[in-house]
Design a protein around this motif. Structure first.
Motif, PDB file in Angstrom:
ATOM      1  N   GLN A 254     -11.993  34.898  22.489  1.00  0.00           N
ATOM      2  CA  GLN A 254     -11.265  35.271  21.279  1.00  0.00           C
ATOM      3  C   GLN A 254     -10.332  34.134  20.857  1.00  0.00           C
ATOM      4  N   GLU A 255      -9.731  33.477  21.830  1.00  0.00           N
ATOM      5  CA  GLU A 255      -8.805  32.387  21.549  1.00  0.00           C
ATOM      6  C   GLU A 255      -9.521  31.204  20.898  1.00  0.00           C
TER       7      GLU A 255
ATOM      8  N   ALA B 271     -10.537  32.178  17.321  1.00  0.00           N
ATOM      9  CA  ALA B 271      -9.376  32.160  16.427  1.00  0.00           C
ATOM     10  C   ALA B 271      -8.993  30.735  16.058  1.00  0.00           C
ATOM     11  N   SER B 272      -8.964  29.866  17.039  1.00  0.00           N
ATOM     12  CA  SER B 272      -8.594  28.468  16.794  1.00  0.00           C
ATOM     13  C   SER B 272      -9.593  27.802  15.850  1.00  0.00           C
TER      14      SER B 272
ATOM     15  N   VAL C 168      -7.411  31.314  12.304  1.00  0.00           N
ATOM     16  CA  VAL C 168      -6.725  32.602  12.198  1.00  0.00           C
ATOM     17  C   VAL C 168      -6.057  32.892  13.537  1.00  0.00           C
ATOM     18  N   SER C 169      -5.255  33.919  13.570  1.00  0.00           N
ATOM     19  CA  SER C 169      -4.559  34.259  14.809  1.00  0.00           C
ATOM     20  C   SER C 169      -5.500  34.981  15.782  1.00  0.00           C
ATOM     21  N   VAL C 170      -5.155  34.883  17.054  1.00  0.00           N
ATOM     22  CA  VAL C 170      -5.900  35.624  18.073  1.00  0.00           C
ATOM     23  C   VAL C 170      -5.754  37.120  17.785  1.00  0.00           C
ATOM     24  N   GLN C 171      -4.584  37.509  17.328  1.00  0.00           N
ATOM     25  CA  GLN C 171      -4.358  38.917  16.984  1.00  0.00           C
ATOM     26  C   GLN C 171      -5.339  39.385  15.917  1.00  0.00           C
ATOM     27  N   MET C 172      -5.649  38.530  14.933  1.00  0.00           N
ATOM     28  CA  MET C 172      -6.619  38.907  13.893  1.00  0.00           C
ATOM     29  C   MET C 172      -7.992  39.138  14.511  1.00  0.00           C
TER      30      MET C 172
ATOM     31  N   ARG D 286      -8.650  39.981  17.577  1.00  0.00           N
ATOM     32  CA  ARG D 286      -8.565  41.220  18.364  1.00  0.00           C
ATOM     33  C   ARG D 286      -8.631  42.447  17.461  1.00  0.00           C
TER      34      ARG D 286
ATOM     35  N   THR E 257     -11.233  35.389   5.294  1.00  0.00           N
ATOM     36  CA  THR E 257     -11.117  35.522   6.755  1.00  0.00           C
ATOM     37  C   THR E 257     -12.493  35.699   7.379  1.00  0.00           C
TER      38      THR E 257
END
Length: 83
Positions: free
Chosen positions: A35-36, A39-40, A44-48, A50, A63
């Motif tokens: 996920q990390e 996202a990178s 976007v954020s890792v939270q997005m 998730r 997105t």
């Protein structure tokens, strides 16, 4: 021209959000990406990521396009199983 307040886009129906979540996670896992890392690569954020995989995000087309590109696929593949 009427003075209207812009509204937020409507959320995805829960069933569609869940199918998108399942497809996104499977695509990410098939690409052997965390996920990390996803996202990178997508910016976007890792939270997005998730939230997308949990079916709780309300993503914009931008997105989805960025995440699909990070997974070396396209939005059609991610959305195909949701219709």
């Amino acid at each position: 021209m009427p003075n209207r307040k812009a509204s937020a886009h409507r959320p995805l129906p829960p069933a569609i959000a869940q199918r998108l979540a399942t497809t996104l996670r499977a695509t990410r896992e098939n690409a052997a990406m965390t996920q990390e890392a996803t996202a990178s690569a997508a910016g976007v954020s890792v939270q997005m990521i998730r939230r997308l995989e949990a079916g709780t995000a309300n993503p914009t087309l931008g997105t989805l396009h960025a995440v699909a590109g990070a997974l070396d696929t396209n939005m059609v593949v991610l959305l195909q199983s949701t219709v």
